[in-house]
Design a protein around this motif. Sequence first.
Motif, PDB file in Angstrom:
ATOM      1  N   TYR A  81       0.928  -1.366   0.051  1.00  0.00           N
ATOM      2  CA  TYR A  81       0.118  -0.037   0.073  1.00  0.00           C
ATOM      3  C   TYR A  81       0.855   1.282   0.039  1.00  0.00           C
ATOM      4  N   PHE A  82       1.800   1.320   1.029  1.00  0.00           N
ATOM      5  CA  PHE A  82       2.516   2.589   1.087  1.00  0.00           C
ATOM      6  C   PHE A  82       3.754   2.775  -0.040  1.00  0.00           C
ATOM      7  N   ASP A  83       4.233   1.686  -0.802  1.00  0.00           N
ATOM      8  CA  ASP A  83       4.944   1.836  -1.773  1.00  0.00           C
ATOM      9  C   ASP A  83       4.321   2.439  -2.953  1.00  0.00           C
ATOM     10  N   VAL A  84       3.138   1.784  -3.045  1.00  0.00           N
ATOM     11  CA  VAL A  84       2.422   2.508  -4.115  1.00  0.00           C
ATOM     12  C   VAL A  84       1.848   3.976  -4.153  1.00  0.00           C
ATOM     13  N   LEU A  85       1.750   4.503  -2.960  1.00  0.00           N
ATOM     14  CA  LEU A  85       1.506   5.819  -2.607  1.00  0.00           C
ATOM     15  C   LEU A  85       2.848   6.601  -2.668  1.00  0.00           C
ATOM     16  N   SER A  86       3.868   6.220  -1.841  1.00  0.00           N
ATOM     17  CA  SER A  86       5.075   6.990  -1.904  1.00  0.00           C
ATOM     18  C   SER A  86       5.908   7.107  -3.222  1.00  0.00           C
ATOM     19  N   TRP A  87       5.753   5.962  -4.005  1.00  0.00           N
ATOM     20  CA  TRP A  87       6.648   5.861  -5.263  1.00  0.00           C
ATOM     21  C   TRP A  87       5.860   5.913  -6.458  1.00  0.00           C
ATOM     22  N   THR A  88       4.831   5.002  -6.590  1.00  0.00           N
ATOM     23  CA  THR A  88       4.140   5.115  -7.981  1.00  0.00           C
ATOM     24  C   THR A  88       3.553   6.435  -7.863  1.00  0.00           C
TER      25      THR A  88
END
Length: 420
Positions: A81-88
Amino acid sequence: MGSTSFRQLTGNARGCLVYEPLFLIPYSMFTTYTSIYMYQLGVTETGIGWITSIGLLVQVLSSFLSGYLTDRLGRKKALLYFDVLSWTVATLLWAISQNFWFFVIAAVINGFQKVPHTAFYCLLVEDTAPKERTYVFTLLQLISVVGGLFAPIGGLLVYHFTLVPGVRIMFVLACILMTIQFIGRHYATRETDIGYRKMKETKAMSLREGMSDYALVMKSMLGNPLLLMIFGVYILFNFQMTVKTTYVSIFMVEYLHLGSGLISVFPAFSSVIMLIFMRWIMPRIGEQHVHRTMVWGFVISVLSNVILVFAPQGDLLVLSLSTVIAAIGTMMTYPYLETAVANAIDDENRAKIFALLQVLILIVISPSGIIGGWAYGIDPRIPFLLVAGAFVISIPLMMLYGKKAKAAPVEAGVKLGHGD
């Protein structure tokens, strides 16, 4: 390390590392150009410093929450969840940025990267035997190094399309490749045993209770001088890395008058040196020489920054020498330092202790963007003297840690029963 090295990896370490190039290759392409890209879009050196510091302040907040969220959601979900938010989302924003405010919003969103950072660390380490961890971090560094070999593709894009359009393309590529990585890794890993237990334990726990748990963990950390020493070295290492990454590209282009297409050659050159070092030197370093190796790594890193400060404008030979020495210094410190920190933290409280470590790092390095920008404004060489200074302080700290760790190996981990 033989050619079979990757095959020895199993479980989550393998699932995590096999997809890592999809993150590190695009990252190494755009990271060289981010500061100059902002500069070209009208952001001043001081503005770049403010954006760096705003991003770091959000990272302090997300670090605080990362231990709780990693325990609450589980390692895998927190990571996805937070990889998608913070990088994507952030790379997409960077790709369309027009001015200072776009970069501020992107820095705030990207600041949540500390949640997946803690989750990734737990997923990578928890089901891996302590003696295998140096090996896992060395492979992680190897993937990072191979990623650096792709940095000149960024240089080719800049050369062909000019700087701003070239960097926009890099960010779009990053957005696509990183998203594929996040999804692929999610299906290639399993939740750790500790992760399952922590999810059960924190299910009924409110955010406030979760936060109060940190006070107990912090108390135990403060009572462990050995842990504080290795954390001190780790914090200084992260400080110098932030300052150097933020200003080295601008320094090369603005102060040393190198072409912006040319600067991407240096990360690749650095990567080649690291690969040679990993292949031929690292296997010869025995476990008993690790602390001494790290001390010499810091000495060599001081030297590389001093050479950079005194480099004549446009002198590729001196810059290449500084790059070679910096690469060797990194290989003599980074994998061993990561392992020393991983082994010093008890599995039971890994998410929370690692989250607190991230907070401590960020409190120290948050002002580094503003200090670096201010120092760069006075004299572009000062930030690199600060970097050299961080290594100088690390040398006696590491020597003391090496002595004490030999005398009291049992003390190295923070042991806490749940609810202690």
